[in-house]
Design a protein around this motif. Structure first.
Motif, PDB file in Angstrom:
ATOM      1  N   ARG A  43      69.325  61.415  -7.016  1.00 61.66           N
ATOM      2  CA  ARG A  43      68.777  61.903  -8.285  1.00 61.66           C
ATOM      3  C   ARG A  43      68.567  60.785  -9.293  1.00 61.66           C
ATOM      4  O   ARG A  43      67.955  60.971 -10.321  1.00 61.66           O
ATOM      5  CB  ARG A  43      69.682  62.980  -8.882  1.00 61.66           C
ATOM      6  N   PHE A  44      69.148  59.611  -9.014  1.00 61.70           N
ATOM      7  CA  PHE A  44      69.022  58.494  -9.958  1.00 61.70           C
ATOM      8  C   PHE A  44      68.045  57.428  -9.472  1.00 61.70           C
ATOM      9  O   PHE A  44      67.420  56.754 -10.274  1.00 61.70           O
ATOM     10  CB  PHE A  44      70.386  57.837 -10.199  1.00 61.70           C
ATOM     11  N   ASP A  45      67.966  57.228  -8.154  1.00 56.63           N
ATOM     12  CA  ASP A  45      67.171  56.117  -7.640  1.00 56.63           C
ATOM     13  C   ASP A  45      65.716  56.524  -7.435  1.00 56.63           C
ATOM     14  O   ASP A  45      65.420  57.553  -6.830  1.00 56.63           O
ATOM     15  CB  ASP A  45      67.792  55.585  -6.334  1.00 56.63           C
ATOM     16  N   GLU A  57      65.324  62.232  -5.042  1.00 59.52           N
ATOM     17  CA  GLU A  57      65.632  63.667  -4.971  1.00 59.52           C
ATOM     18  C   GLU A  57      64.356  64.486  -5.156  1.00 59.52           C
ATOM     19  O   GLU A  57      64.112  65.432  -4.425  1.00 59.52           O
ATOM     20  CB  GLU A  57      66.640  64.034  -6.067  1.00 59.52           C
ATOM     21  N   ASN A  80      66.262  48.501  -2.589  1.00 58.44           N
ATOM     22  CA  ASN A  80      67.538  48.583  -1.876  1.00 58.44           C
ATOM     23  C   ASN A  80      67.391  48.190  -0.411  1.00 58.44           C
ATOM     24  O   ASN A  80      68.286  47.593   0.174  1.00 58.44           O
ATOM     25  CB  ASN A  80      68.098  50.010  -1.933  1.00 58.44           C
ATOM     26  N   TYR A  81      66.259  48.578   0.174  1.00 59.16           N
ATOM     27  CA  TYR A  81      66.077  48.321   1.603  1.00 59.16           C
ATOM     28  C   TYR A  81      65.175  47.131   1.872  1.00 59.16           C
ATOM     29  O   TYR A  81      64.811  46.869   3.020  1.00 59.16           O
ATOM     30  CB  TYR A  81      65.553  49.593   2.299  1.00 59.16           C
ATOM     31  N   CYS A 104      71.994  62.025  -0.203  1.00 56.58           N
ATOM     32  CA  CYS A 104      72.755  60.984  -0.916  1.00 56.58           C
ATOM     33  C   CYS A 104      73.036  61.424  -2.363  1.00 56.58           C
ATOM     34  O   CYS A 104      72.138  61.922  -3.043  1.00 56.58           O
ATOM     35  CB  CYS A 104      71.968  59.679  -0.940  1.00 56.58           C
ATOM     36  N   PRO A 105      74.288  61.220  -2.840  1.00 56.59           N
ATOM     37  CA  PRO A 105      74.598  61.623  -4.225  1.00 56.59           C
ATOM     38  C   PRO A 105      73.809  60.826  -5.263  1.00 56.59           C
ATOM     39  O   PRO A 105      73.708  61.248  -6.416  1.00 56.59           O
ATOM     40  CB  PRO A 105      76.104  61.359  -4.357  1.00 56.59           C
ATOM     41  N   MET A 106      73.252  59.680  -4.882  1.00 54.89           N
ATOM     42  CA  MET A 106      72.515  58.863  -5.841  1.00 54.89           C
ATOM     43  C   MET A 106      71.009  59.148  -5.844  1.00 54.89           C
ATOM     44  O   MET A 106      70.254  58.537  -6.600  1.00 54.89           O
ATOM     45  CB  MET A 106      72.755  57.368  -5.585  1.00 54.89           C
ATOM     46  N   ASP A 129      63.389  51.774  -6.700  1.00 54.54           N
ATOM     47  CA  ASP A 129      64.785  51.393  -6.402  1.00 54.54           C
ATOM     48  C   ASP A 129      65.053  51.425  -4.901  1.00 54.54           C
ATOM     49  O   ASP A 129      65.680  50.528  -4.343  1.00 54.54           O
ATOM     50  CB  ASP A 129      65.764  52.355  -7.088  1.00 54.54           C
TER      51      ASP A 129
END
Lengths: 255, 73
Positions: free
Chosen positions: B40-42, B13, B50-51, B36-38, B46
């Motif tokens: 702000r956390f990833d 974010e 993830n990818y 993406c709603p996530m 991360d």
């Protein structure tokens, strides 16, 4: 915006059991997104008629069917907004987090509350009588613009949920609901993202619009795959990214 | 004004907000981080995990893209 809301939460938690007033209340209102951009004198004027209200866990800010007399904003804690349908089914509409207004739409329309708001954690709110808040809005263009923005945000959220209900598989709806809750109330912890709410499977089923049985089945499957950990009223997203793939239908053939 | 420094711990974010040109990298790599709603956390780390891409490569691309932002420099 969300950071401000969290700040509001912390600021509220620091307050003692005596409701804040004057300067303290101004500081709490300052971090509410709806009021954040108001000039200092306008914010001071908002204090006119502002009444802080403390709610213990389980206490109601208002009940479904009551006449909506007040406009309210949550400063700290958590509220659950739920509705009982005409055939007696309970539906959890949404959770209210610090910095959000609630009961406002009914108050603006002069209609009875369509839902009940119950504190699920010790909470602090501030309320204005409907007429008083209406006067503030009429006198302050910036406030009315922010209010319109907030209402349109709620409206598009409602539209998205309608679309989800009408078109999407239940797994996607559950994933989206968990992601929405995590975005709103989540906290980064070592093992993933923790949804910081006392959330039962029944609550989740009501929010998604499905049965508790279905929620349990899907969550058990995700638990087996290591995506989430759901137990004792808390949900931990161990692999939020995997849930995003489910929610966005990008998960590929394994689903 | 905003000097480009994107540590591995910065959230998706934050780098998108500070340097909107980094969004180009996410789109090019077909990542779901935009909106993406996530986000702000990833963190950068991360997202790379993830990818399944090397975090240093990803970070370098982000920094290069960020340097093109009007806010940068």
């Amino acid at each position: 915006m969300a950071h401000r809301a969290e700040d509001a939460g912390r600021a509220g938690e620091q307050a003692s059991s005596i409701p804040p007033s004057g300067r303290d209340l101004t500081a709490l209102l300052r971090v509410v997104p709806l009021f954040a951009e108001l000039a200092a004198p306008d914010l001071d004027r908002l204090l006119v008629g502002a009444t802080p209200v403390r709610l213990d866990t389980g206490a109601a800010a208002f009940h479904q069917g009551d006449e909506a007399r007040t406009f309210q904003v949550l400063l700290s804690g958590r509220l659950k907004l739920s509705q009982v349908t005409s055939d007696g089914q309970q539906v959890t509409l949404r959770y209210i987090t610090p910095g959000e207004m609630f009961g406002g739409i009914a108050a603006l329309n002069g209609k009875p509350y369509p839902a009940s708001a119950l504190a699920v954690a010790p909470s602090l709110a501030v309320r204005w009588d409907r007429e008083v808040f209406q006067r503030h809005v009429q006198e302050q263009a910036q406030l009315s613009w922010k209010l319109i923005q907030e209402l349109s945000r709620r409206f598009s959220e409602a539209q998205s949920r309608f679309r989800e209900m009408a078109t999407e598989r239940v797994e996607r709806r559950i994933a989206r609901t968990l992601l929405r809750l995590a975005h709103q109330t989540g906290r980064r912890v070592e093992e993933g993202v923790l949804i910081d709410l006392p959330l039962s499977r029944q609550d989740l089923a009501e929010m998604v619009g499905t049965t508790q049985f279905t929620v349990s089945r899907v969550l058990s499957d995700w638990e087996r795959r290591g995506l989430v950990e759901a137990g004792r009223g808390r949900v931990l997203l161990r692999h939020p990214h995997q849930l995003v793939l489910v929610a966005e239908d990008l998960a590929g053939s394994e689903d | 004004m905003d000097e480009v420094s994107i540590p591995e711990t910065m959230t998706a974010e934050e780098f998108q907000r500070r340097w909107p040109t980094t969004i180009g990298v996410l789109i090019r790599r077909r990542m779901a981080c935009v909106g993406c709603p996530m986000a702000r956390f990833d963190s950068v780390r991360d997202v790379a995990q993830n990818y399944g891409i090397p975090v240093e490569d990803f970070r370098r691309e982000l920094v290069q893209a960020a340097a093109q932002s009007p806010a940068a420099g």
